[in-house]
Design an enzyme around this catalytic site. Structure first.
Site, PDB file in Angstrom:
ATOM      1  CG  LEU A   1       0.084  -4.748   9.348  1.00 45.36           C
ATOM      2  CD1 LEU A   1      -0.296  -6.197   9.570  1.00 45.36           C
ATOM      3  CD2 LEU A   1       0.389  -4.053  10.674  1.00 45.36           C
ATOM      4  N   PRO A   2       3.930  -3.041   7.566  1.00 46.12           N
ATOM      5  CG  PRO A   2       5.665  -2.708   9.117  1.00 46.12           C
ATOM      6  CD  PRO A   2       4.179  -2.887   9.022  1.00 46.12           C
TER       7      PRO A   2
ATOM      8  CB  THR B   1       3.254  -3.668  -0.504  1.00 46.73           C
ATOM      9  OG1 THR B   1       2.427  -2.561  -0.857  1.00 46.73           O
ATOM     10  CG2 THR B   1       3.923  -4.214  -1.760  1.00 46.73           C
TER      11      THR B   1
ATOM     12  CE  LYS C   1       1.981  -0.402  -3.872  1.00 50.61           C
ATOM     13  NZ  LYS C   1       1.629  -0.374  -2.460  1.00 50.61           N
TER      14      LYS C   1
ATOM     15  CE  LYS D   1       7.468  -3.980   1.775  1.00 53.76           C
ATOM     16  NZ  LYS D   1       6.070  -3.942   2.214  1.00 53.76           N
TER      17      LYS D   1
END
Length: 353
Positions: A115-116, A145, A223, A301
């Site tokens: 998912l974003p 992330t 990450k 992001k």
């Protein structure tokens, strides 16, 4: 009790700490266990990852996927997935779920999400936890992330709802090519070696390197560090490719020299931002007008999340701050949906004072 060979080092990231399995070790489980997996989020990365689950490649430490349920907010993404699956005639039963409640009611053993945003991960997890009623529990594998604090919050939410359920943060590296080729690296944060061994066979069907990073939130932490370095790396390659071309150097020659010299890196070799170099190498979103890669808005992001975490720890990240500003400007200029190598085009448009 795990064999002594599985116990290698103690992770102390966050409030959880456990002995992590040695990489490349053999599982004590030899049989292929049947499994129902739900996959949520069929974007550029998620679509390819779900397709690899549908292919159900056999691994030594195995599960046998018998059913794969997919869901995405955008119906065209699900339609595309089902059409691609039909062409391959998989042995796995693949079905679409109309909404998240339908996903929960289908009682999957594992839920994999791609998912974003942090908000999307939280909304999906909360909805499924609220509507899942089976005693056997469910294992969430979040490959998105998101922030370290959000990962830990979602872990606590899932485990408090049922002692048989668990949440693992397992963000990925490798890009769309890695997702397509099932060569992704998964950075795994979870609460115990037993949980790691339970989810490892699922990740092995989508990736090559499954790395235990420590307790809940540690995968997300690793990450964010990786992407902060990657973003700066890409900007450096873009500047060099731009300068070389202006000085009359063939981009293919410049990339070729870089890739056998000290500038060699993922951004020069796998996802070179110059279309001519990418075509010569044979890979990279730039040769497809920067479509189908890792979006600049998503990189922005991730940089924001990394800088927020650094600020909370009292750390300075001056280079990441400059990189963030560049991606902020590029996104505002209309490049947000393009692969983050599009920074080369943005730099070409910039004028010196």
């Amino acid at each position: 009790m795990l064999p002594a060979l599985l116990l290698r080092s103690i992770s102390r990231l966050g409030k959880h700490h456990w002995l992590t399995p040695a990489l490349g070790c053999r599982s004590t489980t030899a049989t292929q266990s049947p499994a129902h997996i739900a996959f949520i989020g069929l974007g550029n990365m998620g679509l390819q990852m779900a397709l690899n689950l549908a292919r159900n490649k056999q691994t030594e430490k195995g599960i046998d996927i018998q059913q794969l349920t997919v869901h995405d907010l955008h119906q065209p993404n699900m339609t595309r997935f089902m059409k691609l699956v039909e062409k391959e005639e998989p042995t796995v039963q693949c079905t679409e779920a109309d909404d998240l409640i339908a996903v929960a009611i289908s009682s999957p053993d594992f839920i994999v999400t791609s998912l974003p945003t942090c908000e999307a991960s939280e909304a999906v997890t909360e909805t499924i936890v609220k509507n899942y009623t089976q005693e056997q529990g469910i294992k969430f594998i979040d490959t998105s992330t998101i922030s370290v604090s959000k990962s830990r919050k979602l872990h606590d939410l899932v485990t408090s709802a049922s002692p048989n359920s668990n949440y693992v943060d397992a963000p990925v590296s490798g890009g769309v090519k890695g997702a397509t080729d099932a060569t992704l690296t998964f950075m795994v944060g979870c609460s115990s070696p037993e949980t790691f061994l339970a989810i490892q066979p699922v990740l092995q069907k989508m990736g090559k390197s499954i790395i235990p990073c420590g307790g809940p939130g540690s995968g997300s932490a690793v990450k964010l560090c990786n992407n902060a370095a990657l973003a700066a790396q890409m900007v450096g390659i873009c500047e060099a490719m731009n300068l070389g071309e202006k000085l009359g150097v063939d981009p293919k020659v410049l990339a070729g020299v870089m890739n056998v010299s000290t500038a060699k890196c993922w951004s020069s070799q796998v996802n070179n931002p110059h279309p001519d170099a990418a075509r010569d190498i044979g890979t990279g979103a730039s040769m497809n007008n920067y479509e189908g890669g890792f979006g600049s808005a998503l990189m922005l992001k991730d940089l924001n999340l990394a800088i927020e975490e650094a600020t909370s720890q009292g750390l300075a990240m001056p280079l990441s701050g400059l990189t963030k500003d560049l991606y902020d400007r590029a996104t505002s200029s209309g490049y947000g949906a393009k692969d983050f190598g599009v920074m080369l085009k943005f730099l070409k448009d910039m004028k010196t004072k």
